[in-house]
Write an enzyme that holds these catalytic residues in place. Sequence first.
Site, PDB file in Angstrom:
ATOM      1  N   ASP A  67       0.805  -1.238   0.000  1.00 36.49           N
ATOM      2  CA  ASP A  67       0.000   0.000   0.000  1.00 36.49           C
ATOM      3  C   ASP A  67       0.834   1.283   0.000  1.00 36.49           C
ATOM      4  O   ASP A  67       0.308   2.357  -0.262  1.00 36.49           O
ATOM      5  CB  ASP A  67      -0.913   0.040   1.237  1.00 36.49           C
ATOM      6  N   ARG A  95      -6.468   1.133   1.554  1.00 37.40           N
ATOM      7  CA  ARG A  95      -7.532   1.454   2.514  1.00 37.40           C
ATOM      8  C   ARG A  95      -7.493   2.909   2.941  1.00 37.40           C
ATOM      9  O   ARG A  95      -8.503   3.571   3.043  1.00 37.40           O
ATOM     10  CB  ARG A  95      -7.384   0.584   3.772  1.00 37.40           C
TER      11      ARG A  95
HETATM   12  P1  ATP Z   1      -0.251  -4.813   7.194  1.00 33.48           P
HETATM   13  O1  ATP Z   1       0.193  -3.508   6.575  1.00 33.48           O
HETATM   14  O2  ATP Z   1      -0.237  -5.913   6.241  1.00 33.48           O
HETATM   15  O3  ATP Z   1      -1.535  -4.718   7.962  1.00 33.48           O
HETATM   16  P2  ATP Z   1       0.981  -4.795   9.747  1.00 33.48           P
HETATM   17  O4  ATP Z   1       2.362  -5.021  10.218  1.00 33.48           O
HETATM   18  O5  ATP Z   1       0.405  -3.420   9.974  1.00 33.48           O
HETATM   19  O6  ATP Z   1       0.918  -5.195   8.228  1.00 33.48           O
HETATM   20  P3  ATP Z   1      -0.776  -5.942  11.741  1.00 33.48           P
HETATM   21  O7  ATP Z   1      -1.649  -7.155  11.686  1.00 33.48           O
HETATM   22  O8  ATP Z   1      -1.393  -4.643  12.070  1.00 33.48           O
HETATM   23  O9  ATP Z   1       0.008  -5.907  10.347  1.00 33.48           O
HETATM   24  O10 ATP Z   1       0.383  -6.215  12.817  1.00 33.48           O
HETATM   25  C1  ATP Z   1       1.179  -7.392  12.734  1.00 33.48           C
HETATM   26  C2  ATP Z   1       1.389  -7.943  14.116  1.00 33.48           C
HETATM   27  O11 ATP Z   1       2.075  -6.966  14.912  1.00 33.48           O
HETATM   28  C3  ATP Z   1       0.122  -8.223  14.896  1.00 33.48           C
HETATM   29  O12 ATP Z   1      -0.459  -9.478  14.555  1.00 33.48           O
HETATM   30  C4  ATP Z   1       0.642  -8.215  16.323  1.00 33.48           C
HETATM   31  O13 ATP Z   1       1.257  -9.427  16.636  1.00 33.48           O
HETATM   32  C5  ATP Z   1       1.701  -7.116  16.273  1.00 33.48           C
HETATM   33  N1  ATP Z   1       1.108  -5.869  16.779  1.00 33.48           N
HETATM   34  C6  ATP Z   1       0.356  -4.965  16.098  1.00 33.48           C
HETATM   35  N2  ATP Z   1      -0.060  -3.974  16.924  1.00 33.48           N
HETATM   36  C7  ATP Z   1       0.438  -4.268  18.144  1.00 33.48           C
HETATM   37  C8  ATP Z   1       0.351  -3.646  19.434  1.00 33.48           C
HETATM   38  N3  ATP Z   1      -0.322  -2.539  19.613  1.00 33.48           N
HETATM   39  N4  ATP Z   1       0.997  -4.248  20.463  1.00 33.48           N
HETATM   40  C9  ATP Z   1       1.703  -5.379  20.277  1.00 33.48           C
HETATM   41  N5  ATP Z   1       1.797  -6.024  19.105  1.00 33.48           N
HETATM   42  C10 ATP Z   1       1.184  -5.483  18.038  1.00 33.48           C
END
Ligand code: ATP
Length: 328
Positions: free
Chosen positions: A132, A176
């Site tokens: 994204d 998004r």
């Molecule tokens: P994408 O852009 O694909 O959504 P992302 O890294 O933002 O990638 P998320 O599912 O939001 O994907 O986060 C990945 C993982 O990071 C989560 O499954 C969780 O284990 C960890 N994580 C996210 N937010 C937190 C938080 N606030 N505290 C602790 N761990 C977190």
Amino acid sequence: MLQTIKKIGVLTSGGDAPGMNAAIRSVVRACAFHDIKCYGIYRGYEGMIDGDFVEMDARSVKGIINKGGTVLKSARSNKFRTKEGRQIAYDKLREAGIDAFVVIGGDGSFTGAMIFNQEFNFPVMGIPGTIDNDIYGTTHTLGYDTALNTVVDVIDKIRDTASSHNRLFFIEVMGRDVGHIALNVGIGAGAEEILIPEEDLGLDRLVESLRRSKASGKSSSIVIVAEGDKIGKSVFELKDYVDENMAEYEVRVSVLGHMQRGGSPSCFDRVLASRMGVKAVESLITGKSNYMVGIKNDVMDLTPFDQAVKGKSKINMELLRVSDIMSI
Ligand code: ATP
């Protein structure tokens, strides 16, 4: 005093993106180059909690630079969102003698790493991997360039059928919160309209613009819709509205979905991943922690995690103007 790092872990977390394998390869080889042991951590933070680690050397990452997805697998871990889960993860890392980790993922993964760093004073570094391109602190995230090329290719194919049948196609692409993909593929594939979350065009203006296109001699049209578009309607509701108001068009919808995340990374993403991996490892070696590696004006850069997570990635407004001019 600078803590000497002897073992670095690397994991992929959140949604996968093309270029993650190239980044894993780069982290592993940069470690080998600097005589640091490297451990692959399977299934993101979930695998960290399970102690699912494998030692990797320069040869164990051969033949993956061109592969989509991630050989380390990715996961979303609810356990890691809890203090207890993170404590187990910390214990597992210490047991394996891992002193630092590089997480390749999106802003959620960086938030997790930042909290982990605060709780255990554990050195962490992030590489932005998401198609994204919605992360502040880098002009390009890993996988974005590949996704643009994949999507443009598909739109070209859809245009063949659109122009053969006087059809109007609504094509939904990922994005998004930010319209980077929609805006760029829209220009790249010559779309008539581009609907992005940053700009609320409004249904009436959309229909008006499509009428203008028709009157100017266009027999088919492509409208690119970012999934987070602010008109507030699903792409199917947009179709219904145009169906009702523009009987002259046969309207079709195509939601591209997960295919946008797949495929072999572009050369740009492979080079970017290679540079980011080296930068991440060398930053950890020099005692830096809690940063995301990024690229700005073709120079590698570090952004503190809290800024990368809180900041907003902005679209280039000049592209909007170019798109308007091109769709005359
Ligand atoms: P994408 O852009 O694909 O959504 P992302 O890294 O933002 O990638 P998320 O599912 O939001 O994907 O986060 C990945 C993982 O990071 C989560 O499954 C969780 O284990 C960890 N994580 C996210 N937010 C937190 C938080 N606030 N505290 C602790 N761990 C977190």
